[in-house]
Motif scaffolding. Structure first.
Motif, mmCIF file in Angstrom:
data_model
loop_
_atom_site.group_PDB
_atom_site.id
_atom_site.type_symbol
_atom_site.label_atom_id
_atom_site.label_comp_id
_atom_site.label_asym_id
_atom_site.label_seq_id
_atom_site.Cartn_x
_atom_site.Cartn_y
_atom_site.Cartn_z
ATOM 1 N N UNK A 76 0.855 -1.170 0.000
ATOM 2 C CA UNK A 76 0.000 0.000 0.000
ATOM 3 C C UNK A 76 0.899 1.231 0.000
ATOM 4 N N UNK A 77 0.854 2.008 -1.059
ATOM 5 C CA UNK A 77 1.756 3.142 -1.186
ATOM 6 C C UNK A 77 1.483 4.248 -0.174
ATOM 7 N N UNK A 78 0.319 4.191 0.492
ATOM 8 C CA UNK A 78 -0.028 5.233 1.460
ATOM 9 C C UNK A 78 0.481 4.917 2.863
ATOM 10 N N UNK A 79 1.111 3.765 3.051
ATOM 11 C CA UNK A 79 1.574 3.370 4.374
ATOM 12 C C UNK A 79 3.004 2.864 4.299
ATOM 13 N N UNK A 388 9.282 7.378 9.374
ATOM 14 C CA UNK A 388 7.878 7.203 9.017
ATOM 15 C C UNK A 388 7.208 6.189 9.934
ATOM 16 N N UNK A 389 7.926 5.118 10.259
ATOM 17 C CA UNK A 389 7.354 4.105 11.144
ATOM 18 C C UNK A 389 7.062 4.700 12.516
ATOM 19 N N UNK A 390 7.973 5.472 13.058
ATOM 20 C CA UNK A 390 7.739 6.137 14.338
ATOM 21 C C UNK A 390 6.472 6.994 14.274
ATOM 22 N N UNK A 391 6.326 7.728 13.207
ATOM 23 C CA UNK A 391 5.162 8.612 13.066
ATOM 24 C C UNK A 391 3.866 7.805 13.015
#
Length: 422
Positions: A76-79, A388-391
């Motif tokens: 999923x390009x949004x995640x 990004x994962x942290x966010x």
């Protein structure tokens, strides 16, 4: 004249037949993603020196299955590519009564003190925690805080507990963020990217006296080492260096002593070393930087006290990773596919000799898995993806555990500011 015509005719016929045969590119670097055209090669006599074709066949079938399953996966390009781990970690908590969890949040300062955890608060896009002299491993907190400060402007007011120990907390009534956990014991901890991506990585004797170092720098260092040791120049043996933190590693070291043509596996000193008895009767081997590992084709990864900090580094050598056991994980492990990105080994190492022989006798296939593993880590496990994962993790945390009342800075808490780069 008749004899000459016969020879010419035979030559022309041979050339025509050769022209109809498929051209085979023998270079590892240009190998196709399709393994099926290789299968007949695995069972040729010259590639099957000591084992029957049926022995190799079981491994080939596992790789074929991994190939098919991999092709069926989409992102999923949004995640974040690793977002499924967030969903998995929160699945337990979504089924718990929130009223009981909120009662635990009312005593969160006491929980942090009792279990020696770090309580972070985000208030008006500022980060707060206990004073530095109350931290168990300050450098580990510095590594965590680098990412928190990078995303602070995107985060609502919240507070959360972070565990900087190597082992998970497994609390049933309040969520705790940990860097590693055990699948077999069903730990309830929520995984976060380890501090060692930025700071607080494990110190390793004389080679890494202040820690392995930042992931962004090590990526470049190991990539240069990979280029210095392309697959065709690597030594076709397994390799392991590490301390004897567990007897699980003994069979590998013993196999190395009896079959040095298969691998070089030796124990190094650790802080508890007192004599050669602590290194299985042999003098301890010298420690080596990770880039020196890249000269070998097959690299072994074992867990330590919890998950190993070493795994992601091994992939960047462009060597085939042989990952022992499947219990302890970090947040990115779930997306690593056995038999596609690496070869899994049972904890008892019962199949390790066969696997090494298989890899030695099926070089193109081993090189292909090595390249797939390296490319995945290189392309997806970047500093940007860690951030990004942290966010995503903290926004999901807030969605589930965010409270309506205002969060007030705890007494004696200090604001966290950016620190110089390590």
């Amino acid at each position: 004249m008749v004899l000459f015509n016969v020879h010419v005719g035979a030559l022309i016929t041979s050339l025509l037949l050769l022209s109809l045969l498929p051209k085979i590119d023998s270079s590892i670097e240009n190998e196709s993603g399709d393994i099926y055209h290789e299968k007949t090669k695995y069972f040729r006599e010259e590639n099957d020196i000591s084992k029957s074709s049926s022995t190799w066949d079981k491994y080939v079938k596992l790789i074929e299955i991994a190939e098919r399953n991999h092709r069926n996966q989409t992102d999923d390009n949004d995640r974040s590519v690793f977002h499924e781990q967030i969903d998995r970690d929160f699945s337990y908590w979504k089924n718990q009564p929130m009223s009981e969890i909120q009662k635990q949040f009312d005593t969160i300062v006491s929980i942090a003190k009792t279990r020696r955890l770090t309580l972070y608060q985000i208030i008006d896009h500022r980060l707060y925690r206990q004073a530095e002299d109350e931290l168990i491993f300050p450098a580990r907190n510095y590594g965590i805080e680098h990412f928190l400060l990078n995303i602070i402007d995107s985060l609502p007011d919240m507070e959360f507990l972070i565990n900087t120990y190597d082992w998970p907390q497994n609390q049933l009534n309040i969520p705790i963020l940990s860097f590693s956990k055990s699948l077999f014991s069903h730990d309830t901890d929520i995984l976060y990217p380890a501090w060692s991506f930025w700071d607080g990585g494990p110190a390793l004797g004389s080679v890494y006296p202040t820690g392995i170092g930042r992931w962004d720098i090590m990526r470049q260092t190991l990539n240069k080492a990979r280029q210095s040791y392309p697959w065709t120049k690597k030594e076709s043996r397994g390799f392991f260096r590490g301390s004897r933190t567990s007897s699980e590693r003994d069979p590998l070291v013993l196999l190395s002593r009896s079959h040095p043509e298969l691998l070089d596996a030796q124990y190094t000193k650790n802080q508890a070393w007192k004599s050669d008895a602590d290194t299985l009767g042999y003098p301890p081997a010298g420690e080596l930087k990770h880039e020196a590992f890249c000269q070998f084709k097959y690299l072994f990864n074992f867990r330590g006290v919890a998950a190993s900090f070493r795994l992601r580094h091994l992939f960047l050598c462009g060597s085939l990773v042989l990952h022992v056991g499947s219990d302890w994980i970090e947040y990115f492990y779930d997306r690593l596919e056995p038999w596609y990105h690496y070869i899994p080994l049972e904890t008892d190492l019962s199949d390790v000799e066969n696997i090494l022989l298989f890899a030695q006798n099926n070089d193109r296939l081993a090189g292909k898995i090595a390249r797939q593993g390296r490319d995945f880590i290189w392309n997806h496990l970047t500093m940007d993806s860690v951030e990004l994962y942290w966010k995503e993790l903290l926004l999901e945390y807030y969605k589930l555990f965010g409270i309506e009342k205002s969060i007030v800075k705890k007494s004696k808490f200090v604001q966290v500011h950016r620190r110089p780069k390590p």
